[in-house]
Design a protein around this motif. Structure first.
Motif, PDB file in Angstrom:
ATOM      1  N   ASP A 149       0.843  -1.194   0.000  1.00  8.84           N
ATOM      2  CA  ASP A 149       0.000   0.000   0.000  1.00  8.84           C
ATOM      3  C   ASP A 149       0.885   1.253   0.000  1.00  8.84           C
ATOM      4  O   ASP A 149       1.672   1.465   0.926  1.00  8.84           O
ATOM      5  N   PRO A 150       0.784   2.108  -1.017  1.00  6.62           N
ATOM      6  CA  PRO A 150       1.655   3.290  -1.072  1.00  6.62           C
ATOM      7  C   PRO A 150       1.377   4.301   0.038  1.00  6.62           C
ATOM      8  O   PRO A 150       2.216   5.169   0.311  1.00  6.62           O
ATOM      9  N   GLU A 151       0.200   4.216   0.677  1.00  6.00           N
ATOM     10  CA  GLU A 151      -0.143   5.164   1.739  1.00  6.00           C
ATOM     11  C   GLU A 151       0.463   4.780   3.085  1.00  6.00           C
ATOM     12  O   GLU A 151       0.437   5.575   4.020  1.00  6.00           O
ATOM     13  N   LYS A 152       1.001   3.564   3.190  1.00  6.66           N
ATOM     14  CA  LYS A 152       1.578   3.129   4.458  1.00  6.66           C
ATOM     15  C   LYS A 152       3.097   3.221   4.401  1.00  6.66           C
ATOM     16  O   LYS A 152       3.728   2.641   3.515  1.00  6.66           O
ATOM     17  N   ARG A 153       3.675   3.953   5.336  1.00  5.76           N
ATOM     18  CA  ARG A 153       5.123   4.049   5.400  1.00  5.76           C
ATOM     19  C   ARG A 153       5.688   2.768   6.010  1.00  5.76           C
ATOM     20  O   ARG A 153       4.995   1.991   6.669  1.00  5.76           O
ATOM     21  N   ASP A 154       6.983   2.556   5.797  1.00  3.50           N
ATOM     22  CA  ASP A 154       7.635   1.357   6.326  1.00  3.50           C
ATOM     23  C   ASP A 154       7.479   1.278   7.838  1.00  3.50           C
ATOM     24  O   ASP A 154       7.434   2.305   8.537  1.00  3.50           O
ATOM     25  N   SER A 155       7.439   0.054   8.324  1.00  5.72           N
ATOM     26  CA  SER A 155       7.536  -0.187   9.765  1.00  5.72           C
ATOM     27  C   SER A 155       8.945  -0.690  10.050  1.00  5.72           C
ATOM     28  O   SER A 155       9.388  -1.678   9.450  1.00  5.72           O
ATOM     29  N   ASN A 156       9.652  -0.018  10.953  1.00 10.46           N
ATOM     30  CA  ASN A 156      11.035  -0.364  11.281  1.00 10.46           C
ATOM     31  C   ASN A 156      11.184  -0.556  12.784  1.00 10.46           C
ATOM     32  O   ASN A 156      10.616   0.213  13.575  1.00 10.46           O
ATOM     33  N   TRP A 157      11.948  -1.575  13.165  1.00 16.58           N
ATOM     34  CA  TRP A 157      12.258  -1.816  14.568  1.00 16.58           C
ATOM     35  C   TRP A 157      13.756  -2.071  14.728  1.00 16.58           C
ATOM     36  O   TRP A 157      14.431  -2.519  13.783  1.00 16.58           O
ATOM     37  N   ALA A 158      14.265  -1.803  15.922  1.00 16.06           N
ATOM     38  CA  ALA A 158      15.666  -2.076  16.238  1.00 16.06           C
ATOM     39  C   ALA A 158      15.747  -2.712  17.616  1.00 16.06           C
ATOM     40  O   ALA A 158      14.932  -2.423  18.509  1.00 16.06           O
ATOM     41  N   VAL A 207      18.647  -3.311  20.627  1.00 12.46           N
ATOM     42  CA  VAL A 207      19.983  -3.023  21.146  1.00 12.46           C
ATOM     43  C   VAL A 207      20.198  -3.890  22.380  1.00 12.46           C
ATOM     44  O   VAL A 207      19.459  -3.760  23.373  1.00 12.46           O
ATOM     45  N   PRO A 208      21.183  -4.795  22.346  1.00 10.27           N
ATOM     46  CA  PRO A 208      21.360  -5.738  23.463  1.00 10.27           C
ATOM     47  C   PRO A 208      21.531  -5.066  24.817  1.00 10.27           C
ATOM     48  O   PRO A 208      21.044  -5.576  25.834  1.00 10.27           O
ATOM     49  N   ALA A 209      22.211  -3.931  24.866  1.00  6.33           N
ATOM     50  CA  ALA A 209      22.447  -3.276  26.153  1.00  6.33           C
ATOM     51  C   ALA A 209      21.152  -2.834  26.816  1.00  6.33           C
ATOM     52  O   ALA A 209      21.062  -2.765  28.048  1.00  6.33           O
ATOM     53  N   LEU A 210      20.125  -2.544  26.005  1.00 10.81           N
ATOM     54  CA  LEU A 210      18.844  -2.105  26.552  1.00 10.81           C
ATOM     55  C   LEU A 210      17.870  -3.258  26.752  1.00 10.81           C
ATOM     56  O   LEU A 210      16.904  -3.126  27.518  1.00 10.81           O
ATOM     57  N   ARG A 211      18.104  -4.373  26.028  1.00  8.99           N
ATOM     58  CA  ARG A 211      17.213  -5.524  26.062  1.00  8.99           C
ATOM     59  C   ARG A 211      15.786  -5.121  25.703  1.00  8.99           C
ATOM     60  O   ARG A 211      14.810  -5.623  26.256  1.00  8.99           O
ATOM     61  N   ARG A 212      15.653  -4.188  24.782  1.00 11.51           N
ATOM     62  CA  ARG A 212      14.338  -3.712  24.382  1.00 11.51           C
ATOM     63  C   ARG A 212      14.270  -3.586  22.856  1.00 11.51           C
ATOM     64  O   ARG A 212      15.261  -3.263  22.204  1.00 11.51           O
ATOM     65  N   VAL A 213      13.087  -3.853  22.316  1.00 13.21           N
ATOM     66  CA  VAL A 213      12.811  -3.615  20.898  1.00 13.21           C
ATOM     67  C   VAL A 213      12.144  -2.251  20.782  1.00 13.21           C
ATOM     68  O   VAL A 213      11.183  -1.965  21.493  1.00 13.21           O
ATOM     69  N   ARG A 214      12.664  -1.414  19.904  1.00 11.99           N
ATOM     70  CA  ARG A 214      12.148  -0.061  19.741  1.00 11.99           C
ATOM     71  C   ARG A 214      11.748   0.178  18.287  1.00 11.99           C
ATOM     72  O   ARG A 214      12.475  -0.209  17.361  1.00 11.99           O
ATOM     73  N   ALA A 215      10.592   0.826  18.091  1.00 12.31           N
ATOM     74  CA  ALA A 215      10.205   1.257  16.748  1.00 12.31           C
ATOM     75  C   ALA A 215      11.108   2.408  16.326  1.00 12.31           C
ATOM     76  O   ALA A 215      11.499   3.255  17.134  1.00 12.31           O
ATOM     77  N   VAL A 216      11.466   2.432  15.046  1.00 17.06           N
ATOM     78  CA  VAL A 216      12.380   3.431  14.504  1.00 17.06           C
ATOM     79  C   VAL A 216      11.679   4.167  13.363  1.00 17.06           C
ATOM     80  O   VAL A 216      10.941   3.562  12.577  1.00 17.06           O
TER      81      VAL A 216
END
Length: 658
Positions: free
Chosen positions: A427-436, A438-447
């Motif tokens: 869908d051209p109206e939806k922008r990419d979904s990105n996640w990262a 980082v082991p030091a934080l032990r958390r998944v974050r949307a980017v």
């Protein structure tokens, strides 16, 4: 009284046919002073950049200006290396276009062309002093505008002098009128073109053509059909000339000037300064080696699709986005089409999808001019929902995805487990979904998807580089600049066909490396830049040059320029410019050449390059990041393998991370 529009005549080469007088000019980059208007004799000396010269009578012949130096020397200098700051005494001169040119609405390249001027059309010079690098001209229809000064070839009374009888010029074939391009030149331009524009001789003789046709016929299988017919201007090859580069030669410091019009200027400097050195080979048009079903789909797509105002591919019959793409969507590009730029970009993207899913283990090598500073080892997975054949097409796509990517760092220890995940939607109206992760934080974050232009883990490679250009086409405004011939780097085993994909247990095809020491930093005694690839070869190919400007003002680069093969749709040079206009970096990749997997009826055809090489070079910082290099000699590089989509869930980042 007719309304007079102000337009820009851009990216054209014009030649004065009116009167001209003495002209002062400056050598804008190092150029040889030659005894005559050719490269048949040794140069008199080197004219360094910045040296002032006089152009008595603006005499132009064979692509050279006749110049007189301040040391009382008279000779000839390659016109593209001479900057004319003012066309003195030429007010009212008549100029003539030697090829089609874009009319623009203002004195810049930011706007789409108003229309195309035809080859042979005449212009009047209004003001000899340039405005922001453009000359003020007027068309025969009364349109008032500007022409880019670097593209102007002005000639005086002696300019019409023919080439010497001792240097005959064969009359070229008449160029196609429907698609005027750089490759489709008039007889006048051919007579005014030195050997540098015929730098790499493509096999066009009857003997070579027959031998090539025989070889291709012998290697084809029933499953691999010939490529769709490409426009005539793409297939045209310039004849060899005295002093030109030929297959078997090596491009380096001693002959780099022969490739002036065939490389981006920053890459040409590497050859001029000894940073790069590569052998020339022949890789003529006519053999992308696509599968029969893909070729049939490409032919069917020729009249099926167009693009909307945003740049999304839509079906002409329905006006809607097709649910699935297979085959090149726009095999016939018309340079007059204002939407041609985004169509070329889509062709490049879909040609990548044709190669199928990918699983790799590779290195990311960060280098300065002195050598390697840091290396990362990474694992990557690409899953494509579009472009794959029915055999490899994902059975389900409930989220209407276009592609997914997962990458995580294996080494060094301080970065081990760092991971990134991307979902790109159809869908051209939806922008990419990105996640990262980082082991030091032990958390998944949307980017934010705007971060796709930022360097990855301190390198100069960004997410929008990928295979060549992995940005979303709808997020840029595209313009087709020109079609020309260019030199690009290739894997020698891929060109020769000695590389063959090998089947992998469980599915997929693997490319196995045969040796190490591919890259400059690995080679003992190599004196060029460390990220060079001396083991690669150069070949002359037809390319489209496309310019893109991001719609997101937070994007790191204000303009990008893509050089894309006009037959295989494979990218070569991805040039990046700051919002201020300064050139910052260039991302280079090896050419993609498909190989047939076997002689059976259902034989496949896919990319096979044993020597991966993707280099993002930062010219402001004099450094580069080399991607794609194998972690080991037999490092994983598998295509068209089955991939479990669940590994692309955001929760998988923690499981796969440290």
């Amino acid at each position: 009284m007719p309304i007079v529009r102000r337009v820009l005549v851009g990216a054209s080469i014009i030649r004065g046919v009116g009167a001209a007088s003495a002209q002062t000019a400056v050598i804008k980059r190092n150029s040889n002073l030659r005894p005559d208007a050719s490269m048949n004799r040794q140069p008199l000396r080197l004219l360094p950049a910045g040296e002032p010269v006089d152009l008595p009578g603006l005499v132009f012949e064979n692509g050279y200006y006749k110049v007189h130096t301040r040391k009382d020397e008279t000779g000839w200098a390659w016109a593209r290396n001479v900057r004319l700051d003012r066309l003195a005494g030429t007010e009212g001169a008549r100029l003539q276009l030697l090829q089609g040119a874009s009319l623009r609405s203002d004195a810049s390249t930011r706007q789409a062309p108003v229309r195309m001027l035809n080859e042979g059309e005449t212009l009047d010079l209004v003001d000899p002093a340039p405005t922001r690098g453009f000359y003020h001209v007027r068309t025969a229809q009364g349109e008032d505008g500007w022409v880019w000064s670097a593209a102007v070839v002005a000639a005086g009374g002696a300019a019409a002098a023919a080439k010497p009888a001792s240097e005959p010029v064969a009359a070229p074939p008449k160029p196609p009128t429907a698609v005027p391009t750089v490759a489709a030149k008039t007889a006048v331009e051919k007579a005014a073109t030195p050997t540098t524009r015929a730098a790499i001789a493509s096999p066009t003789s009857a003997t070579t053509a027959a031998a090539t046709a025989t070889a291709l016929k012998a290697t084809k299988t029933a499953a691999v059909a010939a490529t769709p017919t490409i426009p005539p201007e793409v297939e045209k090859k310039e004849p060899a000339a005295a002093g030109a580069l030929h297959p078997g030669d090596t491009l380096g410091r001693e002959n780099a000037q022969l490739a002036q019009d065939l490389l981006p200027p920053e890459i040409l400097r590497h050859y001029e300064q000894g940073g790069y050195r590569n052998k020339i080979v022949s890789y003529p048009s006519g053999g992308p080696r696509w599968e029969a079903a893909w070729v049939a789909a490409t032919k069917a797509n020729a009249d099926r699709f167009t693009v909307d105002d945003r740049g999304t591919i839509i079906d002409k019959s329905t006006g809607q986005q097709p649910p699935y793409l297979y085959g090149i969507p726009f095999p016939n590009i018309d340079i007059k089409d204002p939407k041609a730029g985004v169509k070329v970009v889509w062709n490049q993207a879909v040609a990548v999808w044709y190669e199928g899913n990918v699983h790799t283990h590779n290195r990311l090598v960060m280098m300065s001019a002195k050598g390697v500073e840091r290396q990362l080892a990474a694992e990557g997975w690409y899953l494509y929902y579009q472009g794959a054949s029915p055999k490899y097409r994902p059975a389900e796509n409930p989220l209407d995805l276009q592609e997914q990517f997962l990458g995580f760092v294996l080494a060094p220890a301080d970065l081990q487990g760092t991971a990134s995940l991307t979902w790109r939607y159809h869908d051209p109206e939806k922008r990419d979904s990105n996640w990262a992760f980082v082991p030091a934080l032990r958390r998944v974050r949307a980017v934010s998807p705007a971060n796709r232009s930022d360097g990855y883990l301190g390198t100069d490679v960004c997410a929008d580089d990928g295979n060549f250009f992995d940005g979303k086409p709808q997020e840029f405004d595209w313009k087709l600049v020109e079609q020309r011939d260019a030199l690009r780097l290739l894997d020698p085993d891929a060109v020769s066909g000695s590389c063959k994909p090998q089947p992998v247990p469980g599915g997929g095809w693997e490319v196995v490396g045969k040796e190490t020491n591919y890259y400059g930093f690995e080679m003992k005694g190599w004196t060029g830049v460390p990220w060079a690839m001396p083991s690669a070869v150069l070949a002359r190919r037809p390319v489209w040059i496309v310019e893109g400007r991001p719609r997101d003002k937070y994007y790191l680069f204000g303009r990008i320029e893509l050089w894309i093969d006009a037959e295989t749709w494979d990218g070569s040079y991805h040039r990046k410019f700051a919002w201020t206009g300064d050139h910052i970096s260039t991302y280079q990749v090896l050419g993609r050449i498909n190989q047939v997997t076997g002689a059976q009826a259902d034989a496949e055809s896919l990319e096979c390059e044993p020597r991966p090489w993707n280099v993002a070079e930062n010219f402001k910082m004099n450094r580069a990041s080399l991607g794609g290099a194998r972690v080991t000699e037999k490092g994983t590089y598998i295509r068209r393998l089955p991939i479990d989509p669940t590994i692309f869930e955001s929760g998988a980042l923690m499981r796969l991370g440290k």
